[in-house]
Design an enzyme around this catalytic site. Sequence first.
Site, PDB file in Angstrom:
ATOM      1  N   ASN A 230      43.527  38.174  34.037  1.00 63.21           N
ATOM      2  CA  ASN A 230      43.314  39.320  34.452  1.00 63.21           C
ATOM      3  C   ASN A 230      44.444  40.286  35.277  1.00 63.21           C
ATOM      4  OD1 ASN A 230      40.687  37.554  35.718  1.00 63.21           O
ATOM      5  ND2 ASN A 230      40.218  39.443  34.189  1.00 63.21           N
TER       6      ASN A 230
ATOM      7  N   ASN B  92      38.369  34.479  28.944  1.00 63.12           N
ATOM      8  CA  ASN B  92      37.664  35.389  27.990  1.00 63.12           C
ATOM      9  C   ASN B  92      38.459  36.743  27.815  1.00 63.12           C
ATOM     10  OD1 ASN B  92      36.927  35.223  30.718  1.00 63.12           O
ATOM     11  ND2 ASN B  92      35.415  37.267  29.984  1.00 63.12           N
ATOM     12  N   HIS B  93      39.119  36.879  28.881  1.00 60.27           N
ATOM     13  CA  HIS B  93      39.866  38.328  28.653  1.00 60.27           C
ATOM     14  C   HIS B  93      41.198  38.265  27.987  1.00 60.27           C
ATOM     15  CE1 HIS B  93      37.169  40.706  31.156  1.00 60.27           C
ATOM     16  NE2 HIS B  93      36.995  39.781  32.076  1.00 60.27           N
TER      17      HIS B  93
ATOM     18  N   HIS C 164      37.803  27.313  32.104  1.00 58.58           N
ATOM     19  CA  HIS C 164      37.338  28.490  32.400  1.00 58.58           C
ATOM     20  C   HIS C 164      36.059  28.866  31.961  1.00 58.58           C
ATOM     21  CE1 HIS C 164      38.967  32.773  33.046  1.00 58.58           C
ATOM     22  NE2 HIS C 164      38.227  33.150  32.026  1.00 58.58           N
TER      23      HIS C 164
ATOM     24  N   HIS D 205      36.072  33.809  39.928  1.00 56.25           N
ATOM     25  CA  HIS D 205      36.985  34.638  40.827  1.00 56.25           C
ATOM     26  C   HIS D 205      36.447  34.349  42.371  1.00 56.25           C
ATOM     27  CE1 HIS D 205      38.255  37.847  37.695  1.00 56.25           C
ATOM     28  NE2 HIS D 205      38.477  36.412  37.369  1.00 56.25           N
TER      29      HIS D 205
HETATM   30 FE   LIG Z   1      39.270  36.050  35.488  1.00 54.58          FE
HETATM   31 FE   LIG Z   2      37.245  35.142  32.832  1.00 52.24          FE
END
Ligand SMILES: [Fe+2]
Ligand SMILES: [Fe+2]
Length: 265
Positions: free
Chosen positions: A40, A67-68, A157, A184
Amino acid sequence: MNILFVGDIFGSAGRKIVREHIEHVRESREVDLTIINAENAAGGFGVTPQIAEELFDLGADVLTTGNHVWDKRELIEYLTSVPAESKERPRRVLRPANFEPGVPGYGVFEGTTDSGVEYAVIDLMGKVFMSGTNNPFLAANEILAGIKANVIVVDFHGEATSEKVAMGWHLDGRVTAVLGTHTHIPTADERVLPAGTAYQTDVGMSGPYDSIIGVEKDLVLHRFLTGMPGKFEAAKGNPKMCATLIACDPKTGRASTIQRLMLGE
Ligand SMILES: [Fe+2]
Ligand SMILES: [Fe+2]
């Protein structure tokens, strides 16, 4: 040897707070291996090649994602700019190893520290409440069968606490650390499991905590209150660097201690 793992860097506030603290932590704790989850780092969504380079300049040895990873399309070109056997920076940026076969990039990096210790970093992503991944438990078995290093760090993750705890037990005694990312929010369950694997369900974000997991709170609240779509923007307030330090035997890879850090302004 000492390993520093920095949780998901979120946006410019996350990059700034990590820049402020990481050098001191790396020096004072005599860190031999630095791993940063960067998924991120670019405004909350993905990571650009330029930001990846900045994080390597700060001392990162390996960057993990989740996932990002595909949010910034230019990363694909960067990941595929070097061959599999390369040790160059683009090869040190990982995407989850248990994505569909044939997607760009790599999920495992095998390297050697400056002091000559062989290590491996594995990026895996959960399957519970997440999409696009294959069974991470079987993927871990398959990957570990091909790794020679004894010092092995897994970034798991995942969204579901149960799946992350299960991975800790699955890999206990087989890797140095299983560290969760993605939610997070740091968890207070760091421990060394009985067979010598350091475990924490989530390292927590390195980013703005006056937010909803990194995003401007009003924008997320609007979505919860109305169900209407809207643009998400990275928040800035109350930045913290969340990271975890692991001490391990460089010969066996067995962890001796795990300590969580949360450093603010
Ligand atoms: Fe993240
Ligand atoms: Fe993530």
